[in-house]
Scaffold this motif. Sequence first.
Motif, PDB file in Angstrom:
ATOM      1  N   ARG A 262       0.537  -1.467   0.034  1.00  0.00           N
ATOM      2  CA  ARG A 262       0.075  -0.358   0.180  1.00  0.00           C
ATOM      3  C   ARG A 262       0.767   1.199  -0.271  1.00  0.00           C
ATOM      4  O   ARG A 262       0.538   2.638  -0.703  1.00  0.00           O
ATOM      5  CB  ARG A 262      -0.825  -0.137   0.788  1.00  0.00           C
ATOM      6  CG  ARG A 262      -2.033  -0.829   1.330  1.00  0.00           C
ATOM      7  CD  ARG A 262      -3.167  -0.574   1.681  1.00  0.00           C
ATOM      8  NE  ARG A 262      -2.578  -0.438   4.061  1.00  0.00           N
ATOM      9  CZ  ARG A 262      -2.549  -1.103   4.781  1.00  0.00           C
ATOM     10  NH1 ARG A 262      -3.091  -2.866   4.358  1.00  0.00           N
ATOM     11  NH2 ARG A 262      -2.196  -0.877   5.454  1.00  0.00           N
TER      12      ARG A 262
ATOM     13  N   LEU B 245       1.953   2.044  -3.110  1.00  0.00           N
ATOM     14  CA  LEU B 245       0.824   2.623  -4.091  1.00  0.00           C
ATOM     15  C   LEU B 245       0.474   3.915  -4.123  1.00  0.00           C
ATOM     16  O   LEU B 245       0.221   4.662  -5.348  1.00  0.00           O
ATOM     17  CB  LEU B 245      -0.549   1.275  -4.437  1.00  0.00           C
ATOM     18  CG  LEU B 245      -0.498   0.556  -4.646  1.00  0.00           C
ATOM     19  CD1 LEU B 245      -1.698  -0.598  -4.250  1.00  0.00           C
ATOM     20  CD2 LEU B 245       0.047  -0.037  -6.271  1.00  0.00           C
ATOM     21  N   THR B 246       0.674   4.422  -3.124  1.00  0.00           N
ATOM     22  CA  THR B 246       0.552   5.458  -2.540  1.00  0.00           C
ATOM     23  C   THR B 246       1.268   6.527  -2.725  1.00  0.00           C
ATOM     24  O   THR B 246       1.938   7.545  -2.131  1.00  0.00           O
ATOM     25  CB  THR B 246      -0.185   5.613  -1.359  1.00  0.00           C
ATOM     26  OG1 THR B 246       0.306   5.174   0.043  1.00  0.00           O
ATOM     27  CG2 THR B 246      -1.554   5.025  -1.371  1.00  0.00           C
TER      28      THR B 246
ATOM     29  N   GLU C 260       9.080   2.956  -2.375  1.00  0.00           N
ATOM     30  CA  GLU C 260       8.817   2.568  -3.088  1.00  0.00           C
ATOM     31  C   GLU C 260       9.445   1.576  -3.661  1.00  0.00           C
ATOM     32  O   GLU C 260       9.962   1.140  -4.937  1.00  0.00           O
ATOM     33  CB  GLU C 260       8.723   4.221  -4.563  1.00  0.00           C
ATOM     34  CG  GLU C 260       8.045   4.660  -3.736  1.00  0.00           C
ATOM     35  CD  GLU C 260       8.298   5.952  -5.981  1.00  0.00           C
ATOM     36  OE1 GLU C 260       9.114   5.933  -6.239  1.00  0.00           O
ATOM     37  OE2 GLU C 260       8.126   6.650  -6.007  1.00  0.00           O
TER      38      GLU C 260
ATOM     39  N   GLU D 143       9.925  -1.299  -5.871  1.00  0.00           N
ATOM     40  CA  GLU D 143       9.289  -1.338  -6.732  1.00  0.00           C
ATOM     41  C   GLU D 143      10.817  -2.017  -7.184  1.00  0.00           C
ATOM     42  O   GLU D 143      10.601  -2.272  -8.513  1.00  0.00           O
ATOM     43  CB  GLU D 143       9.223   0.288  -7.269  1.00  0.00           C
ATOM     44  CG  GLU D 143       8.000   0.505  -6.891  1.00  0.00           C
ATOM     45  CD  GLU D 143       6.514   0.572  -8.566  1.00  0.00           C
ATOM     46  OE1 GLU D 143       6.848  -0.634  -8.598  1.00  0.00           O
ATOM     47  OE2 GLU D 143       5.611  -0.086  -7.383  1.00  0.00           O
TER      48      GLU D 143
ATOM     49  N   ASN E 157       6.506  -5.018  -9.398  1.00  0.00           N
ATOM     50  CA  ASN E 157       5.146  -3.652  -9.830  1.00  0.00           C
ATOM     51  C   ASN E 157       4.603  -3.850  -9.110  1.00  0.00           C
ATOM     52  O   ASN E 157       3.795  -5.014  -9.615  1.00  0.00           O
ATOM     53  CB  ASN E 157       5.365  -4.168 -11.501  1.00  0.00           C
ATOM     54  CG  ASN E 157       4.170  -2.922 -11.429  1.00  0.00           C
ATOM     55  OD1 ASN E 157       3.306  -2.219 -11.010  1.00  0.00           O
ATOM     56  ND2 ASN E 157       4.257  -1.785 -12.883  1.00  0.00           N
ATOM     57  N   VAL E 158       4.307  -3.416  -8.249  1.00  0.00           N
ATOM     58  CA  VAL E 158       3.101  -3.426  -7.069  1.00  0.00           C
ATOM     59  C   VAL E 158       2.245  -3.497  -7.445  1.00  0.00           C
ATOM     60  O   VAL E 158       0.515  -4.427  -7.481  1.00  0.00           O
ATOM     61  CB  VAL E 158       3.380  -2.521  -5.990  1.00  0.00           C
ATOM     62  CG1 VAL E 158       2.577  -2.631  -4.908  1.00  0.00           C
ATOM     63  CG2 VAL E 158       5.336  -3.005  -4.902  1.00  0.00           C
ATOM     64  N   LYS E 159       1.145  -2.218  -8.434  1.00  0.00           N
ATOM     65  CA  LYS E 159       0.491  -2.418  -8.765  1.00  0.00           C
ATOM     66  C   LYS E 159      -0.013  -3.448  -9.381  1.00  0.00           C
ATOM     67  O   LYS E 159      -1.623  -4.223  -9.975  1.00  0.00           O
ATOM     68  CB  LYS E 159       0.423  -1.431  -9.843  1.00  0.00           C
ATOM     69  CG  LYS E 159      -0.857  -0.977 -10.899  1.00  0.00           C
ATOM     70  CD  LYS E 159      -0.929   0.517 -11.409  1.00  0.00           C
ATOM     71  CE  LYS E 159      -0.757   1.488 -11.024  1.00  0.00           C
ATOM     72  NZ  LYS E 159      -1.234   2.526 -11.821  1.00  0.00           N
TER      73      LYS E 159
ATOM     74  N   PHE F 260      -0.454  -6.256  -6.872  1.00  0.00           N
ATOM     75  CA  PHE F 260      -1.855  -6.320  -6.132  1.00  0.00           C
ATOM     76  C   PHE F 260      -2.652  -6.954  -6.569  1.00  0.00           C
ATOM     77  O   PHE F 260      -4.218  -6.413  -7.288  1.00  0.00           O
ATOM     78  CB  PHE F 260      -2.301  -4.334  -5.806  1.00  0.00           C
ATOM     79  CG  PHE F 260      -2.216  -4.177  -4.703  1.00  0.00           C
ATOM     80  CD1 PHE F 260      -1.801  -4.408  -2.870  1.00  0.00           C
ATOM     81  CD2 PHE F 260      -3.801  -3.544  -3.717  1.00  0.00           C
ATOM     82  CE1 PHE F 260      -2.133  -3.426  -2.364  1.00  0.00           C
ATOM     83  CE2 PHE F 260      -4.640  -3.491  -3.114  1.00  0.00           C
ATOM     84  CZ  PHE F 260      -3.307  -3.460  -1.445  1.00  0.00           C
TER      85      PHE F 260
ATOM     86  N   LEU G  74      -7.154   1.828  -4.352  1.00  0.00           N
ATOM     87  CA  LEU G  74      -5.072   2.475  -4.448  1.00  0.00           C
ATOM     88  C   LEU G  74      -4.886   2.049  -6.101  1.00  0.00           C
ATOM     89  O   LEU G  74      -4.155   2.737  -6.462  1.00  0.00           O
ATOM     90  CB  LEU G  74      -4.848   1.253  -4.043  1.00  0.00           C
ATOM     91  CG  LEU G  74      -5.579   1.534  -2.402  1.00  0.00           C
ATOM     92  CD1 LEU G  74      -4.271   0.097  -1.191  1.00  0.00           C
ATOM     93  CD2 LEU G  74      -4.350   2.334  -1.584  1.00  0.00           C
ATOM     94  N   ILE G  75      -5.281   0.689  -6.838  1.00  0.00           N
ATOM     95  CA  ILE G  75      -4.785   0.763  -8.153  1.00  0.00           C
ATOM     96  C   ILE G  75      -5.094   1.556  -9.111  1.00  0.00           C
ATOM     97  O   ILE G  75      -4.400   1.838  -9.535  1.00  0.00           O
ATOM     98  CB  ILE G  75      -5.242  -0.790  -8.450  1.00  0.00           C
ATOM     99  CG1 ILE G  75      -4.693  -2.232  -7.684  1.00  0.00           C
ATOM    100  CG2 ILE G  75      -4.927  -1.163  -9.835  1.00  0.00           C
ATOM    101  CD1 ILE G  75      -5.337  -3.503  -7.584  1.00  0.00           C
TER     102      ILE G  75
END
Length: 443
Positions: free
Chosen positions: A411, A414-415, A419, A422, A426-428, A431, A441-442
């Motif tokens: 989280r 993503l915010t 980072e 990363e 790629n967290v997005k 998730f 969040l995405i």
Amino acid sequence: MKHSFLTKGKILLFLTLIFIAGCAANTTQQSSATSSPKKRKQLELIKQIEQKEHKEHLLAKAKASAQQYDYQKAITLLKKSSILKDEDIQNAIDTYEKQKKNLVTWPDNSKIPHLFFHSLIVDPSKAFDGDDMDQGYQDYMVTIDEFKNILNQLYEKGFVLVSIQDIAKLNKNGKMVYQNIKLPSNKKPLVLSQDDVSYYEYMKNDGFAKNLTLDANGNLTNTYINRKGKVVQGAYDLVPILDHFVDKHPDFSYKGARGIISLTGYNGVLGYRTSESEYGPNSDKPNPNIKKDRQQAKKVADAMKQEGWEFASHTWGHLNAEKVSLDLLKKDTSKWKQEVEPIVGPTETIIFAFGSDIGDWRQYSNNKYHYLKSQGFDYYANVDASKITWSQLGLNYFRQSRINVDGLRMRGALTGENEVLEHFFNVKLVFDSSRPNAKTLIH
């Protein structure tokens, strides 16, 4: 993973023996002058099949080592062979000698990252159900889908699992020194660990595996109770999932390395209630099957070590080693050695609970360190996600920081708060959409 030994060569040998037995039965009335040459021919055929089977077995073992960058082991195995002059054996040796020369020594062992996880969520709908455990699971766990996606991205980025002992070891004089890690130029080492692999009683009915166990073939697997209440076995947590991944991608492991399993002891280990001292917050009486549980837990631990897994103390009672007294730390360590060590074996690694430590950034020199060192601990790990890597080569110890891979850290990525993840994936894209507020969040 264990594999069947019933290879094509052995099947052929088995059928040949049946054929020979039939021939022998048909020639019992023939003269010895007629049967002797035939028997010699049959024996020669058996010998040829056995040699072929032996060669295939040798080449397969050598290939398995070479795929995990242990070319010297592969070469040594083949050179010791009784069929060294065989063309296929020689070609394999030549190939591995060339590949070995292409390896590059990792330039800085102090710059090797360490990621860690907790138990994986099998059923998000049961973990994220709004009860008093919901937020904790959101913060500190990842789902199976998230972990699998992370593994794929780590592999695509060229990371390779190494043991913490591949990084540094004590030499014959008791001094900790860096080791040579040799990998292809496009690969980079990574340490991985998992904390609290006890399958605590508080996790019951919350969408987690029940334990680590062995299937009918002796392979590591999990027991899980699905939504219908049916007990099933499968890859429902990090250990078997990672084992399957390495089976498919052997080059993700350096010389067979897997990860470190960090264990407390107060509620047992690996899903078995093995502790005499306490039996968990939901237990009102001692475990009547403690002897059987300890035996099964040891079988599982032994199988894990054969697969390349290592164990670490997480303190018996999940203590904050920074805050507790030296006396309490001693009592706790004694309990760990009494209840956990007989199951998993001695360990040289301690991973501090709560991400704490027994000192600041300077070299260890306090009484807690001297005590833990006297108990055989040479490797120490804390938590620090402010940077990609941090480690310390002490005079006779090695300390490494770890990065938590969990809901909190993802989280934060993503915010834009942190980072660091990363660098690894790629967290997005990882998730899980089943997480509360995932869409917000995405997107």
